[in-house]
Design a protein around this motif. Sequence first.
Motif, PDB file in Angstrom:
ATOM      1  N   LEU A  55       2.111   6.333   9.741  1.00  0.00           N
ATOM      2  CA  LEU A  55       2.058   6.107   8.299  1.00  0.00           C
ATOM      3  C   LEU A  55       0.598   6.085   7.862  1.00  0.00           C
ATOM      4  O   LEU A  55      -0.209   5.300   8.371  1.00  0.00           O
ATOM      5  CB  LEU A  55       2.739   4.787   7.939  1.00  0.00           C
ATOM      6  N   MET A  56       0.273   6.956   6.896  1.00  0.00           N
ATOM      7  CA  MET A  56      -1.093   7.090   6.403  1.00  0.00           C
ATOM      8  C   MET A  56      -1.155   6.689   4.932  1.00  0.00           C
ATOM      9  O   MET A  56      -0.159   6.764   4.214  1.00  0.00           O
ATOM     10  CB  MET A  56      -1.568   8.545   6.549  1.00  0.00           C
ATOM     11  N   THR A  57      -2.342   6.302   4.466  1.00  0.00           N
ATOM     12  CA  THR A  57      -2.504   6.058   3.035  1.00  0.00           C
ATOM     13  C   THR A  57      -2.282   7.368   2.285  1.00  0.00           C
ATOM     14  O   THR A  57      -2.786   8.421   2.674  1.00  0.00           O
ATOM     15  CB  THR A  57      -3.916   5.514   2.726  1.00  0.00           C
ATOM     16  N   SER A  58      -1.529   7.290   1.198  1.00  0.00           N
ATOM     17  CA  SER A  58      -1.186   8.501   0.447  1.00  0.00           C
ATOM     18  C   SER A  58      -2.195   8.823  -0.652  1.00  0.00           C
ATOM     19  O   SER A  58      -2.225   9.935  -1.166  1.00  0.00           O
ATOM     20  CB  SER A  58       0.207   8.359  -0.172  1.00  0.00           C
ATOM     21  N   GLY A  59      -2.982   7.823  -1.050  1.00  0.00           N
ATOM     22  CA  GLY A  59      -3.941   8.045  -2.128  1.00  0.00           C
ATOM     23  C   GLY A  59      -3.352   7.870  -3.509  1.00  0.00           C
ATOM     24  O   GLY A  59      -4.075   7.958  -4.510  1.00  0.00           O
ATOM     25  N   LEU A  60      -2.044   7.611  -3.610  1.00  0.00           N
ATOM     26  CA  LEU A  60      -1.420   7.390  -4.914  1.00  0.00           C
ATOM     27  C   LEU A  60      -1.857   6.044  -5.480  1.00  0.00           C
ATOM     28  O   LEU A  60      -2.227   5.134  -4.761  1.00  0.00           O
ATOM     29  CB  LEU A  60       0.100   7.442  -4.784  1.00  0.00           C
ATOM     30  N   VAL A  68       0.846  -1.193   0.000  1.00  0.00           N
ATOM     31  CA  VAL A  68       0.000   0.000   0.000  1.00  0.00           C
ATOM     32  C   VAL A  68       0.884   1.246   0.000  1.00  0.00           C
ATOM     33  O   VAL A  68       1.851   1.335   0.757  1.00  0.00           O
ATOM     34  CB  VAL A  68      -0.933  -0.003   1.235  1.00  0.00           C
ATOM     35  N   PRO A  69       0.611   2.217  -0.888  1.00  0.00           N
ATOM     36  CA  PRO A  69       1.362   3.478  -0.871  1.00  0.00           C
ATOM     37  C   PRO A  69       1.006   4.275   0.380  1.00  0.00           C
ATOM     38  O   PRO A  69      -0.171   4.467   0.696  1.00  0.00           O
ATOM     39  CB  PRO A  69       0.870   4.200  -2.136  1.00  0.00           C
ATOM     40  N   VAL A  70       2.031   4.725   1.095  1.00  0.00           N
ATOM     41  CA  VAL A  70       1.807   5.472   2.332  1.00  0.00           C
ATOM     42  C   VAL A  70       2.663   6.731   2.341  1.00  0.00           C
ATOM     43  O   VAL A  70       3.568   6.905   1.506  1.00  0.00           O
ATOM     44  CB  VAL A  70       2.150   4.616   3.581  1.00  0.00           C
ATOM     45  N   SER A  97      -4.453   5.443  -6.876  1.00  0.00           N
ATOM     46  CA  SER A  97      -5.924   5.426  -6.885  1.00  0.00           C
ATOM     47  C   SER A  97      -6.515   4.117  -6.369  1.00  0.00           C
ATOM     48  O   SER A  97      -7.640   3.760  -6.711  1.00  0.00           O
ATOM     49  CB  SER A  97      -6.444   5.688  -8.313  1.00  0.00           C
ATOM     50  N   ARG A  98      -5.784   3.410  -5.550  1.00  0.00           N
ATOM     51  CA  ARG A  98      -6.305   2.166  -5.002  1.00  0.00           C
ATOM     52  C   ARG A  98      -6.908   2.387  -3.618  1.00  0.00           C
ATOM     53  O   ARG A  98      -8.033   1.986  -3.349  1.00  0.00           O
ATOM     54  CB  ARG A  98      -5.183   1.103  -4.964  1.00  0.00           C
TER      55      ARG A  98
END
Length: 261
Positions: free
Chosen positions: A204-209, A165-167, A211-212
Motif C-alpha cells: 500500500l502506497m500513498t496515493s497523493g489524493l 491516509v489515502p493509499v 494533497s496531504r
Amino acid sequence: MAVVFAIALMTLDARFTQLDYVRQALSYLVSPVQQLIRMPTDMVQWSSRTFAERDELLDDNQSLRSQVLILQQKVQQLAVLQAENQRLRSLLGATERFEASYLTAEMISIDPDPFTHQVIINRGAQDGVYIGQAVLDATGLFGQVIQVDSLSSRVLLVADANHAVPVQVNRNGMRSILVGTGDLTTLELEFVPETADIQVGDLLMTSGLASRFPEGYPVAEVQAVEHNPGEPFAQIRARPLAALARSRNLLLVFKDGEAGR
C-alpha cells in the motif's frame, strides 16, 4: 718547550674526557625529570588531537546517516514508479512526478498519553516545518505534523486511531483509505468492497489524493483479508512498514515550492 705544551694538552684532554663522563651521568639523571616536565604539554597536545578527531568523526557519521536515510527513501519509490510506468505506458502527455526535498529530524520525546501515538521532533517553524507535512523513516510513512512550534514539532503517527491516509494498491492501483487502530502493529483499510482485488502481501502506497501526503511512498503491507457473508465490505488489516516503535531519525518531506516556506 714543545714537551711542556704536549703535557698541557694531554692534561686538558683528560679533564675534558672526565667532564664528558660527568655530563653523561647527569643526563641520565636529568632525562626523567625532563620527561615529567614535558608530560603535561604532551598530554594536552594528545588530548586536543584526540578530541578534534572524535568531533570530526561524529560530524561525518551524522552526515552519512542523513545521506543514507534520503537514499533509502528514494529507493522506496522505485517500486511504485515501476508499477505506474506499466499503467501509463500507453498514455501520452502524462504529467511528470514531483521532485521532493527532504529535511532530516530527530525524535526528542514521546507523548506519555497511552491513548494516543504522538512524538516530538527537533525541527520547527524556523526550519520551514508546517502542519500536515509528511514524516518518513527509513522504511515507510511514519506520520504527519499536527503542531508546529519555533524549535520543535508534534507528529501524529500513522497507527494513531485519529490518523487516516489515502493509499493505493501498488499492484493494481486500487484506491482506499488506511486508518490507524491505536495499535502500532496494525492498520485497517476502510470501505473496501467484497469484490475488490486485494491480496495478502499487497503493498500500500500513498496515493497523493487530498494533497496531504506526497504520492508514491510505502505505508503498509496487507496481512489479512477477511470476507464476512452478508457484509458489503471486507475486513482488511495491514502492517505499517515504518518502524513506529523504534525509529528515531526521521525525514520531513517538502514538495517543490514548499521547502522553507
